[in-house]
Scaffold this motif. Structure first.
Motif, mmCIF file in Angstrom:
data_model
loop_
_atom_site.group_PDB
_atom_site.id
_atom_site.type_symbol
_atom_site.label_atom_id
_atom_site.label_comp_id
_atom_site.label_asym_id
_atom_site.label_seq_id
_atom_site.Cartn_x
_atom_site.Cartn_y
_atom_site.Cartn_z
ATOM 1 N N ASP A 35 -20.925 -43.263 18.511
ATOM 2 C CA ASP A 35 -21.368 -42.035 17.849
ATOM 3 C C ASP A 35 -22.342 -41.224 18.703
ATOM 4 O OD1 ASP A 35 -19.761 -42.539 15.644
ATOM 5 O OD2 ASP A 35 -21.375 -43.476 14.486
ATOM 6 N N SER A 36 -22.957 -41.850 19.710
ATOM 7 C CA SER A 36 -23.903 -41.133 20.573
ATOM 8 C C SER A 36 -23.218 -40.443 21.756
ATOM 9 C CB SER A 36 -24.985 -42.094 21.092
ATOM 10 O OG SER A 36 -24.440 -42.975 22.061
ATOM 11 N N ARG A 42 -23.094 -47.174 16.773
ATOM 12 C CA ARG A 42 -24.197 -46.334 17.257
ATOM 13 C C ARG A 42 -23.912 -45.838 18.677
ATOM 14 N NH1 ARG A 42 -27.845 -47.698 20.412
ATOM 15 N NH2 ARG A 42 -27.767 -49.924 19.990
ATOM 16 N N ILE A 43 -23.383 -46.716 19.531
ATOM 17 C CA ILE A 43 -23.072 -46.344 20.914
ATOM 18 C C ILE A 43 -21.974 -45.279 20.948
ATOM 19 C CG2 ILE A 43 -22.060 -47.192 23.076
ATOM 20 C CD1 ILE A 43 -23.559 -49.892 22.427
ATOM 21 N N ASN A 83 -20.948 -37.677 23.446
ATOM 22 C CA ASN A 83 -20.529 -36.310 23.121
ATOM 23 C C ASN A 83 -19.058 -36.269 22.735
ATOM 24 O OD1 ASN A 83 -22.843 -34.829 23.351
ATOM 25 N ND2 ASN A 83 -22.447 -34.154 25.437
ATOM 26 N N ASN A 130 -18.678 -44.722 27.950
ATOM 27 C CA ASN A 130 -18.851 -43.301 28.259
ATOM 28 C C ASN A 130 -17.792 -42.835 29.255
ATOM 29 O OD1 ASN A 130 -21.337 -41.721 27.169
ATOM 30 N ND2 ASN A 130 -22.058 -43.825 27.422
ATOM 31 N N TYR A 146 -16.826 -39.962 17.710
ATOM 32 C CA TYR A 146 -17.369 -40.397 16.434
ATOM 33 C C TYR A 146 -16.543 -41.570 15.915
ATOM 34 C CZ TYR A 146 -13.476 -37.761 14.409
ATOM 35 O OH TYR A 146 -12.224 -37.290 14.097
ATOM 36 N N ASP A 153 -24.989 -53.470 23.551
ATOM 37 C CA ASP A 153 -26.101 -52.588 23.906
ATOM 38 C C ASP A 153 -26.696 -52.977 25.257
ATOM 39 O OD1 ASP A 153 -27.878 -50.534 23.695
ATOM 40 O OD2 ASP A 153 -29.147 -51.501 22.195
#
Length: 137
Positions: free
Chosen positions: A16-17, A13-14, A19, A128, A22, A119
């Motif tokens: 895939d979020s 989830r992290i 930009n 990121n 994937y 998370d």
């Protein structure tokens, strides 16, 4: 085990979020990819900047980044796990210095299954940042 599935879904989830990033499932886990390709690839066809694995007793992820981007002390702080020896079956990290990229190897075992989570702000900021370093622009 449910905690392994939880860590997997949490990390997917992290990633895939982010930009232009994937994940793709495979037989042993999933791959971290960039739609733009990665800077160490000679062609844009290479998109992989990490790999996650799961088995009966651990969740394991290798995150690749440009050589020399991080030192071990910084990774310990940002990921929130201590250093572990290669064959130890305890949660922790190892830094692998290689060419054309380095990677951090993160292992989560049952000893931290109830307390460790990807998370959290420090880890999310870290992946990121890594994603922005690895992608072709």
């Amino acid at each position: 085990m449910q905690w392994i599935k939880d860590r997997r879904l949490e990390l997917q989830r992290i990633i895939d979020s982010i930009n232009s990033c994937y994940t793709t499932n495979n037989k042993t886990g999933f791959t971290l990819n960039s739609t733009n390709g990665v800077i160490w690839a000679k062609t844009r066809r290479s998109k992989k900047w990490g790999q996650a694995f799961e088995d009966d007793f651990r969740f394991y992820v290798a995150i690749d980044f440009p050589e020399g981007s991080y030192e071990l002390d910084e990774l310990i702080e940002r990921i929130g796990l201590n250093v572990k020896e290669e064959d130890e079956q305890v949660s922790g990290i190892r830094l692998r210095k290689d060419s054309p990229f380095d990677s951090v190897r993160i292992a989560v075992y049952e000893d931290m299954s109830a307390t460790y989570s990807f998370d959290n702000k420090e880890f999310i900021d870290f992946v990121n940042e890594v994603a922005s370093k690895v992608m072709n622009k």
